[in-house]
Design a protein around this motif. Structure first.
Motif: not given
Length: 424
Positions: A74, A119, A122, A156-157, A159-162, A166
């Motif tokens: 990935r 967030d 981010e 995070e990006v 895995d689409n979670r914090t 993860s």
């Protein structure tokens, strides 16, 4: 076989450490030994399963997740950060590899608290637009906490979670760890240590770094859980993390090279790897000898943790591997001049070098967000000449009871605490 409980007790008393847990894993056998108290206010005793902050020993956990993502195809370690995170306001040449090896050049000691929300990473990354670039990417080493927050945001990006989620899904749950957390409300469910000042042993008032620093340093764990994580790195899947990437010239504690986040040590000709961590008067240490199949960790809740670690590590590694912790560098008698007198400054720290009666003194001042949790925001250090005797190499120490550590001057910066601090 030594009585490690007795030795920990004796050495911790001598080092004036409030509480500690020693963990040893040797070829399948585990020893966990507690000492002292977790909190001088409550007098809660330290137990084998007590939780201590790992500080920067959190970084190899974040790096392990990056290695997993690379193995999944990935990401590539040579990918630029702006390719993976287009919104990241950093030099477009900085790669994942640069962040893993502290060679990005980002002035990395940014400790801004961006809140407790999901967030927070981010929002932290957006702040990097105002951070200096100390040197061209890939041209030098300078320890960089911000780089690991960037890696955490990348996780995070993808895995689409914090990052915290993860960490649980990728490491904590697969390893069966039951005493590893990242948030204070999780730590409250366990016996958790609080930090104590080196000067008088008093309990510090701030417990943890901001959540925004998570990927760089907010994992809290027991010694047993840390040993389980370390055992993972005796497997082939993570062997690339131990391959030298960047030389470390200072050589303190036998640290001679940096792998993919792991520090690589030379102890009497044996190659070890590991990491140290420092938060708010909690110091953690981890050393791994693959050849001897030996892992040692020491978790402390005292600013005097280093005074305990070095003699204890020497005894443990002498017993199981026949090597001791390297001697600290020592000062030499040599004249000094005023060429290095001046101000040096980076994010969160200002250093003023002065000459007094033929000797150099370095005044340390924590600045900015670091002031909110610095144990000792203003400190004066004596600089003593050291080898090689070229007028650029010095050693300093926290106090007469602490070991010496190197300080190296260049024309435009000073290298201290593993960081490049530019001359202003």
């Amino acid at each position: 076989m030594p009585d490690w409980s007795a030795r920990l007790n004796e050495l911790a008393v001598a080092a004036e450490v409030t509480g500690a847990v020693l963990g040893i894993w040797h070829d399948g056998e585990t020893t966990i030994v507690p000492y002292g108290i977790l909190n001088s206010t409550t007098q809660t005793p330290t137990t084998a399963d007590s939780l201590f902050q790992l500080g920067s020993v959190s970084k190899p956990w974040t790096a392990s997740m990056i290695v997993q993502l690379a193995a999944e195809g990935r990401i590539d370690l040579d990918d630029t950060i702006v390719k993976l995170l287009p919104e990241a306001p950093v030099d477009n040449r900085i790669t994942v590899h640069h962040l893993l090896t502290h060679t990005s050049g980002i002035d990395g000691d940014l400790f801004t608290d961006t809140g407790r929300g999901d967030d927070c990473l981010e929002r932290y990354v957006a702040l990097l637009a105002d951070v200096d670039q100390l040197f061209e990417p890939g041209t030098a080493y300078s320890y960089c906490n911000a780089g690991f927050v960037l890696l955490g945001r990348l996780i995070e990006v993808l895995d689409n979670r914090t990052w915290d989620q993860s960490l649980k899904a990728r490491l904590i749950e697969p390893l069966g760890l039951t005493h590893t957390v990242t948030l204070p409300e999780e730590a409250l469910l366990h016996n958790a240590a609080v930090g104590h000042l080196a000067t008088d042993g008093s309990r510090v008032q701030t417990w943890q770094l901001p959540r925004s620093i998570g990927p760089a340093g907010t994992i809290t764990a027991s010694a047993a859980d840390l040993l389980e994580f370390a055992k993972l790195h005796l497997t082939e899947r993570y062997a690339a993390m131990q391959v030298p990437q960047v030389p470390f010239a200072a050589g303190i504690g036998g640290f001679v090279d940096l792998g993919l986040t792991w520090r690589i040590y030379d102890w009497g000709g044996r190659r070890l790897f590991g990491h140290d961590g420092t938060t708010i008067s909690q110091l953690a240490f981890l050393r791994i000898d693959p050849e001897a199949r030996l892992i040692m960790c020491l978790l402390t809740n005292s600013g005097n943790g280093t005074r305990l670690f070095e003699p204890l590590a020497s005894e443990v590694f002498t017993q199981y591997a026949g090597v001791a912790h390297p001697e600290a560098p020592q000062p030499i008698d040599a004249p000094v001049d005023d060429r290095h007198v001046g101000r040096y400054e980076r994010a969160s720290v200002r250093l003023d070098v002065e000459e007094r009666e033929g000797q150099l003194v370095m005044l340390y001042q924590a600045t900015g967000d670091r002031l909110s949790f610095s144990d000792d925001p203003v400190h004066e250090y004596e600089l003593r000449p050291a080898e090689p005797a070229d007028g650029n190499h010095f050693v300093t120490r926290e106090s007469t009871e602490h070991p010496w550590s190197p300080v190296t001057f260049a024309p435009n910066h000073v290298f201290v605490s593993g960081r490049v601090t530019p001359r202003r």
